[in-house]
Scaffold this motif. Structure first.
Motif, short mmCIF file in Angstrom:
data_model
loop_
_atom_site.label_atom_id
_atom_site.label_comp_id
_atom_site.label_asym_id
_atom_site.label_seq_id
_atom_site.Cartn_x
_atom_site.Cartn_y
_atom_site.Cartn_z
N ILE A 15 1.38 -0.95 -0.01
CA ILE A 15 -0.09 -0.07 0.01
C ILE A 15 1.08 1.60 0.25
O ILE A 15 0.52 1.82 0.61
CB ILE A 15 -1.03 0.04 0.78
CG1 ILE A 15 -0.24 -0.08 3.12
CG2 ILE A 15 -2.06 -0.87 0.79
CD1 ILE A 15 -1.14 0.53 4.18
N ALA A 87 -3.62 -1.36 -5.58
CA ALA A 87 -2.77 -1.44 -3.98
C ALA A 87 -3.37 -2.54 -2.67
O ALA A 87 -4.29 -2.41 -2.74
CB ALA A 87 -2.59 -0.15 -3.44
N THR A 89 -4.88 -5.83 -0.43
CA THR A 89 -5.49 -6.48 -0.65
C THR A 89 -6.51 -6.81 -1.45
O THR A 89 -7.81 -5.58 -1.57
CB THR A 89 -6.43 -7.20 0.55
OG1 THR A 89 -4.83 -7.45 1.79
CG2 THR A 89 -6.82 -8.76 0.18
N ILE A 92 -10.67 -5.85 -1.17
CA ILE A 92 -10.86 -5.09 -0.37
C ILE A 92 -11.20 -3.50 -0.84
O ILE A 92 -10.06 -3.10 -0.87
CB ILE A 92 -9.93 -4.95 0.66
CG1 ILE A 92 -9.58 -6.21 1.18
CG2 ILE A 92 -10.71 -3.86 2.20
CD1 ILE A 92 -11.20 -7.39 2.56
N SER A 93 -12.46 -3.38 -1.14
CA SER A 93 -12.86 -1.17 -1.51
C SER A 93 -12.45 -2.00 -2.93
O SER A 93 -11.77 -1.43 -3.41
CB SER A 93 -12.57 -0.83 -0.80
OG SER A 93 -13.33 -0.81 0.39
N ASP A 94 -12.29 -3.21 -3.62
CA ASP A 94 -11.18 -3.23 -4.94
C ASP A 94 -12.46 -4.04 -5.43
O ASP A 94 -12.86 -5.15 -5.08
CB ASP A 94 -9.66 -3.91 -4.53
CG ASP A 94 -8.97 -2.56 -4.60
OD1 ASP A 94 -9.34 -0.98 -5.71
OD2 ASP A 94 -7.88 -2.78 -3.92
N ALA A 118 -5.31 -1.24 4.19
CA ALA A 118 -4.96 -0.47 4.70
C ALA A 118 -5.85 -0.43 6.46
O ALA A 118 -5.20 -0.18 6.72
CB ALA A 118 -5.29 0.44 4.46
N TYR A 163 -12.62 3.93 4.72
CA TYR A 163 -11.50 4.80 4.13
C TYR A 163 -12.69 5.52 3.72
O TYR A 163 -13.95 6.13 3.15
CB TYR A 163 -12.01 3.46 2.81
CG TYR A 163 -10.92 2.54 3.08
CD1 TYR A 163 -10.37 1.81 4.28
CD2 TYR A 163 -10.98 1.27 2.04
CE1 TYR A 163 -9.12 1.35 4.06
CE2 TYR A 163 -9.94 0.42 2.34
CZ TYR A 163 -9.58 0.00 2.87
OH TYR A 163 -8.55 -0.97 3.49
N LEU A 192 -0.27 5.45 5.29
CA LEU A 192 0.91 4.63 6.19
C LEU A 192 1.64 3.62 5.03
O LEU A 192 1.52 3.60 3.76
CB LEU A 192 -0.73 3.23 6.39
CG LEU A 192 -1.59 3.89 7.33
CD1 LEU A 192 -2.81 2.69 7.17
CD2 LEU A 192 -0.98 3.81 8.50
N GLU A 221 -4.16 9.39 1.00
CA GLU A 221 -4.97 8.57 1.70
C GLU A 221 -4.43 7.89 2.97
O GLU A 221 -3.95 8.46 3.74
CB GLU A 221 -4.41 7.28 0.94
CG GLU A 221 -3.95 6.85 -0.52
CD GLU A 221 -3.88 6.21 -1.41
OE1 GLU A 221 -4.70 5.25 -1.96
OE2 GLU A 221 -2.70 5.75 -1.20
N PHE A 222 -6.82 8.22 3.52
CA PHE A 222 -6.83 7.89 5.11
C PHE A 222 -7.44 6.49 5.03
O PHE A 222 -8.62 6.60 4.36
CB PHE A 222 -7.35 8.88 4.86
CG PHE A 222 -6.79 10.70 5.17
CD1 PHE A 222 -6.04 11.25 6.37
CD2 PHE A 222 -6.63 11.12 3.53
CE1 PHE A 222 -5.29 12.74 5.71
CE2 PHE A 222 -5.87 12.40 3.78
CZ PHE A 222 -5.20 12.63 4.97
N VAL A 223 -7.50 6.27 6.60
CA VAL A 223 -8.12 5.74 6.84
C VAL A 223 -8.63 5.69 8.31
O VAL A 223 -7.85 6.43 8.71
CB VAL A 223 -7.70 4.21 7.21
CG1 VAL A 223 -8.72 3.38 7.66
CG2 VAL A 223 -7.07 3.48 5.92
N1 SAM Z 1 -7.38 -3.01 -1.18
C1 SAM Z 1 -6.93 -1.44 -0.12
C2 SAM Z 1 -6.40 -2.47 1.04
O1 SAM Z 1 -6.45 -4.05 1.03
O2 SAM Z 1 -6.91 -1.24 1.54
C3 SAM Z 1 -7.66 -1.08 -0.73
C4 SAM Z 1 -8.89 -0.06 -1.59
S1 SAM Z 1 -9.82 0.87 -1.67
C5 SAM Z 1 -9.52 1.41 -3.34
C6 SAM Z 1 -8.04 2.83 -1.21
C7 SAM Z 1 -8.15 3.54 0.12
O3 SAM Z 1 -7.76 2.79 0.62
C8 SAM Z 1 -7.53 4.63 -0.43
O4 SAM Z 1 -8.82 5.59 -0.35
C9 SAM Z 1 -7.49 4.45 2.13
O5 SAM Z 1 -9.28 4.89 2.50
C10 SAM Z 1 -7.01 4.04 1.85
N2 SAM Z 1 -5.65 3.51 1.66
C11 SAM Z 1 -5.24 2.77 0.53
N3 SAM Z 1 -4.05 2.77 0.66
C12 SAM Z 1 -3.38 3.95 1.67
C13 SAM Z 1 -1.91 3.88 2.81
N4 SAM Z 1 -1.25 4.41 2.67
N5 SAM Z 1 -2.70 5.10 4.13
C14 SAM Z 1 -4.10 5.22 4.31
N6 SAM Z 1 -5.07 4.64 3.54
C15 SAM Z 1 -4.41 3.74 2.98
#
Ligand code: SAM
Length: 281
Positions: A15, A87, A89, A92-94, A118, A163, A192, A221-223
């Motif tokens: 990520i 990015a 897994t 997971i929102s993918d 994330a 997310y 992260l 990018e935020f969680v």
């Molecule tokens: N499949 C990914 C996962 O396993 O976390 C998530 C994909 S989703 C389309 C993308 C969202 O994940 C971003 O908008 C953000 O909310 C979160 N995200 C992904 N990478 C991140 C990071 N490095 N730091 C914080 N949040 C992250």
């Protein structure tokens, strides 16, 4: 399970920090017959970095059904296929859920290759209850729908994980403040594993102040990890209220029972609803 069929590998990728790519993920991506990626241009960068030259094919939310028609026969013929996303897994929102489901329906073996995610990374550093949590993914982008969802989540006692896109971060936090109150603890996990990684923890109002003090803090990018609501004790209600609520619950769905009890007794509808949820088997 037939040994002539191929295997579908669901492989997590970094990520942010490329050192988080596991040796097993790397080896499998070199060995499979085909890699299916959300955005092939994006993934080419990762694959080139690790000298992986396996053929690539796109699978995103707009072509998933069509892609499956081409991928399933290959898996059934014995090809091994790896699914990755931009990015973290996959699924997971993918994209990928339909492919994985279709593979199961054809009795094709599906193997996870775990790695970065994330939401789990954020949860692991939030210092909030991890025994039970709820992943909500992205909230609705429109204000009214988002506020409605947050109102529904208000009595949720499990840790909540969201997310959020940077351009909606502040409006989302404002809505959380309205629904959850300004003192609910929120952990903002930003960028992260990347250079500007930050984990900021505090009451929602403090997190908003921190973000608005320096607007560049809103980039990235935020969680969002939010502490669950405090559990409500049934004993905190008078025996008369308890009796009315229990009687109505025997006849009506929980939401209606909570609303009617609230109208009859003046006790908060949300409090009653939360209590009812806790008591459900
Ligand atoms: N499949 C990914 C996962 O396993 O976390 C998530 C994909 S989703 C389309 C993308 C969202 O994940 C971003 O908008 C953000 O909310 C979160 N995200 C992904 N990478 C991140 C990071 N490095 N730091 C914080 N949040 C992250």
């Amino acid at each position: 399970m037939s040994s002539t069929k191929g295997i579908l590998y669901v492989i997590a990728t970094p990520i942010g920090n490329l050192h988080d790519f596991s040796p097993r993920a790397c080896r499998l991506l070199q060995e499979v017959h085909l890699i299916v990626a959300e955005d092939t241009r994006h993934s080419r960068y990762l694959l080139a970095h690790f000298n992986i030259s396996t053929p690539l094919q796109a699978l995103h939310q707009h072509n998933e059904r069509h892609a499956i028609e081409l991928l399933l026969p290959r898996l059934l013929r014995g090809d091994n296929i790896a699914l990755i996303s931009d990015a973290g897994t996959p699924l997971i929102s993918d994209p990928g859920r339909l492919l994985v489901e279709a593979a199961h329906l054809q009795h094709i073996t599906v193997i996870p290759i775990p790695g970065p995610c994330a939401l789990i990374s954020a949860l692991s550093v939030a210092g909030l209850n991890t025994d039970q949590f709820v992943f909500e993914g992205f909230l609705p982008s429109k204000h009214l729908a988002r506020q409605k969802r947050l109102e529904e989540l208000k009595p949720e006692t499990r840790t909540l994980i969201f997310y959020e896109a940077p351009h909606r971060l502040l409006e989302c936090l404002q809505d959380m403040l309205t629904s959850f109150g300004d003192q609910r603890i929120l952990v903002l996990a930003k960028e992260l594993t990347k250079i500007f990684e930050t984990v900021y923890r505090g009451p929602i109002i403090e997190v908003i102040n921190w973000l608005t003090t320096l607007p560049e803090r809103q980039k990235g990018e935020f969680v969002l990890v939010v502490k669950g609501a405090e559990p409500v004790e049934i004993e905190s209600l008078s025996s008369e209220v308890q009796h009315i609520f229990k009687t109505l619950q025997q006849e009506l769905p929980l939401k209606q029972a909570a609303r009617l009890t609230s109208q009859l007794t003046g006790v908060s509808k949300n409090k009653l609803y939360a209590l009812g949820l806790e008591q459900q088997p």
